[in-house]
Design a protein around this motif. Structure first.
Motif, PDB file in Angstrom:
ATOM      1  N   GLY A   1       0.803  -1.214   0.000  1.00 29.62           N
ATOM      2  CA  GLY A   1       0.000   0.000   0.000  1.00 29.62           C
ATOM      3  C   GLY A   1       0.838   1.267   0.000  1.00 29.62           C
ATOM      4  N   ILE A   2       1.911   1.264   0.817  1.00 25.96           N
ATOM      5  CA  ILE A   2       2.720   2.476   0.957  1.00 25.96           C
ATOM      6  C   ILE A   2       3.504   2.755  -0.320  1.00 25.96           C
ATOM      7  CG2 ILE A   2       4.573   3.541   2.266  1.00 25.96           C
ATOM      8  CD1 ILE A   2       3.705   1.729   4.631  1.00 25.96           C
ATOM      9  N   TYR A   3       4.140   1.716  -0.845  1.00 29.16           N
ATOM     10  CA  TYR A   3       4.959   1.859  -2.061  1.00 29.16           C
ATOM     11  C   TYR A   3       4.117   2.447  -3.184  1.00 29.16           C
ATOM     12  CZ  TYR A   3       8.884   0.397  -5.104  1.00 29.16           C
ATOM     13  OH  TYR A   3       9.964   0.358  -5.945  1.00 29.16           O
TER      14      TYR A   3
ATOM     15  N   ALA B   1      -5.702  -1.074   0.223  1.00 32.68           N
ATOM     16  CA  ALA B   1      -4.262  -0.782   0.296  1.00 32.68           C
ATOM     17  C   ALA B   1      -4.019   0.698   0.051  1.00 32.68           C
ATOM     18  CB  ALA B   1      -3.504  -1.619  -0.733  1.00 32.68           C
ATOM     19  N   SER B   2      -4.794   1.260  -0.858  1.00 34.30           N
ATOM     20  CA  SER B   2      -4.619   2.679  -1.178  1.00 34.30           C
ATOM     21  C   SER B   2      -5.022   3.560   0.000  1.00 34.30           C
ATOM     22  CB  SER B   2      -5.449   2.999  -2.421  1.00 34.30           C
ATOM     23  OG  SER B   2      -5.553   4.368  -2.589  1.00 34.30           O
ATOM     24  N   VAL B   3      -6.110   3.193   0.665  1.00 28.96           N
ATOM     25  CA  VAL B   3      -6.541   3.962   1.844  1.00 28.96           C
ATOM     26  C   VAL B   3      -5.466   3.907   2.920  1.00 28.96           C
ATOM     27  CG1 VAL B   3      -8.201   4.050   3.723  1.00 28.96           C
ATOM     28  CG2 VAL B   3      -8.991   3.648   1.382  1.00 28.96           C
TER      29      VAL B   3
ATOM     30  N   THR C   1      -6.473   1.053  12.136  1.00 28.92           N
ATOM     31  CA  THR C   1      -7.811   0.746  11.605  1.00 28.92           C
ATOM     32  C   THR C   1      -7.756   0.498  10.105  1.00 28.92           C
ATOM     33  OG1 THR C   1      -8.112   3.124  11.652  1.00 28.92           O
ATOM     34  CG2 THR C   1      -9.300   1.849  13.300  1.00 28.92           C
ATOM     35  N   GLU C   2      -6.992   1.359   9.402  1.00 23.48           N
ATOM     36  CA  GLU C   2      -6.878   1.174   7.957  1.00 23.48           C
ATOM     37  C   GLU C   2      -6.199  -0.148   7.639  1.00 23.48           C
ATOM     38  OE1 GLU C   2      -6.187   3.916   9.521  1.00 23.48           O
ATOM     39  OE2 GLU C   2      -7.146   5.613   8.521  1.00 23.48           O
TER      40      GLU C   2
END
Lengths: 352, 59
Positions: A298-300, B22-24, B43-44
């Motif tokens: 997600g971060i990458y 994943a984006s959140v 939480t995310e």
């Protein structure tokens, strides 16, 4: 006849419970590296494991082939025939393969220039991982070049005589060397006078995206950071290191190759198949936790992701050329001896 | 014999189906990445992990 073995007949405790009575000062033994960063044995195992899956290993050779090609193209700048060339840290002989490719001449009127391998008589490919070194031993390019493969015990100690080689090449393996100053000095030693060393290695900002996003993921998920991406030499360091090792007339430049991957796991799987997984001494045992991998994805993507949904990975290549000192070698002129002002030729404004 | 899917590949496939979560989660980290501490975006993350677990169970 085998000599009789004494050891099995010795009483066991005599071997095991030996108490060390002598003590000595903690001094640095000469020749041993002062700083160990990488576990060379882990690296060896990773390379062997990568090479064992031939098909997959060949598929991820894109980076090593590209860099080997860019490095060996620089041989064109040296108008000379090389008798005996060493390829140090040969991986799967990527340099040999690049040398046998038909020479892509930028001038279309003379596309028939012979491949680079005609410029050298004998190439020795040295590598510590036998599996990697012999992976492509039965491919056709082996016939186009006089190639000897040599398995090294350790790439940090060169078993060659002084003044052996007319050139030393090294492509994408020196970033796993613990004691770079010592290795460079050894390279300088095995070169003949006035012979070049040309190397390419990963440097500074290589994989900075992965480095930072894994750090963030580690921090948020586990509350601490563990090393996942190697520390790498910086461009600025290389000049000093080469100079310290006795090389003259240095040329150092960098080149970024950015590869797009579908997701972070594809990137990490490719790195593993290249044999380029993490081999830092202080790394954690076992794989990265799934939670961290999940967070990292997600971060990458959020930090660096491309608009089309892929993620970029930067590989920064440091190319270096250094010459061993020799008689009648061109030398830089002394400082302040210039007769012509460079701004007269190039033009350009005044510095304000 | 069909080639064995490596566990990591199955993991990657499942993760790919949770790109929204994943984006959140990523946005939460990126919003203030200079002061990350443990469980900052818990939480995310749990939402992302729940999504992954559901998808992983299905396949």
């Amino acid at each position: 006849m085998k000599p009789a073995k004494l050891r099995p007949f010795l009483p066991r405790p005599a071997i095991r419970q030996r108490i060390c009575l002598s003590r000595s000062y903690a001094v640095q033994a000469p020749g041993t590296p002062t700083l160990q960063v990488f576990n060379r044995n882990t690296k060896y195992l990773q390379k062997e494991r990568a090479a064992a899956n031939v098909e997959r290993s060949r598929k991820v050779d894109y980076l090593k082939d590209e860099v080997a090609m860019r490095l060996s193209e620089r041989l064109l700048d040296i108008d000379r025939h090389f008798n005996h060339v060493l390829d140090l840290g040969a991986n799967s002989c990527n340099i040999a393969r690049a040398l046998t490719l038909p020479d892509p001449d930028p001038d279309p009127s003379k596309t028939s220039s012979p491949p680079l391998s005609s410029r050298l008589s004998h190439l020795t490919a040295a590598e510590s991982s036998r599996g990697m070194l012999y992976r492509d031993a039965d491919l056709p390019f082996n016939k186009d070049i006089n190639l000897t493969r040599e398995v090294l015990d350790d790439e940090e100690r060169l078993p060659f005589e002084a003044n052996t080689f007319d050139a030393v090449l090294s492509s994408l393996s020196m970033h796993w060397i613990n004691d770079l100053p010592s290795l460079l000095a050894q390279i300088n030693n095995v070169l003949k006078p006035d012979a070049p060393f040309m190397g390419a290695m990963f440097g500074g900002d290589t994989l900075y995206e992965l480095r930072t996003s894994l750090q963030l993921a580690d921090m948020e998920r586990r509350g601490g950071v563990s090393p996942h991406v190697s520390p790498l030499a910086d461009v600025r360091d290389m000049g000093g290191l080469l100079q310290k090792a006795g090389f003259k007339m240095l040329t150092i430049d960098v080149d970024d190759i950015i590869v797009d991957y579908p997701d972070t796991l594809a990137l990490m799987q490719d790195l593993q198949a290249m044999g380029e997984s993490n081999a830092i001494l202080g790394r954690e045992a076992g794989a990265i936790k799934r939670d961290v991998l999940l967070a990292n994805e997600g971060i990458y993507r959020e930090f660096y992701g491309n608009e089309d949904g892929s993620i970029p990975a930067t590989f920064r290549m440091i190319y270096m050329i250094g010459w061993k000192e020799g008689p009648n070698q061109a030398k830089p002129l002394p400082r302040g001896s210039g007769q012509i002002n460079i701004t007269d030729i190039l033009g350009g404004g005044e510095v304000k | 014999m069909p080639s064995r899917t490596r566990p990591i590949e199955r993991f990657a496939q499942a993760v790919a189906k949770c790109s929204a979560e994943a984006s959140v989660y990523g946005k939460c980290i990126v919003a203030d990445y200079n002061s990350i501490h443990k469980d900052k975006c818990l939480t995310e993350f749990l939402r992302l992990k729940d999504c992954y677990l559901v998808v992983a169970k299905k396949s």
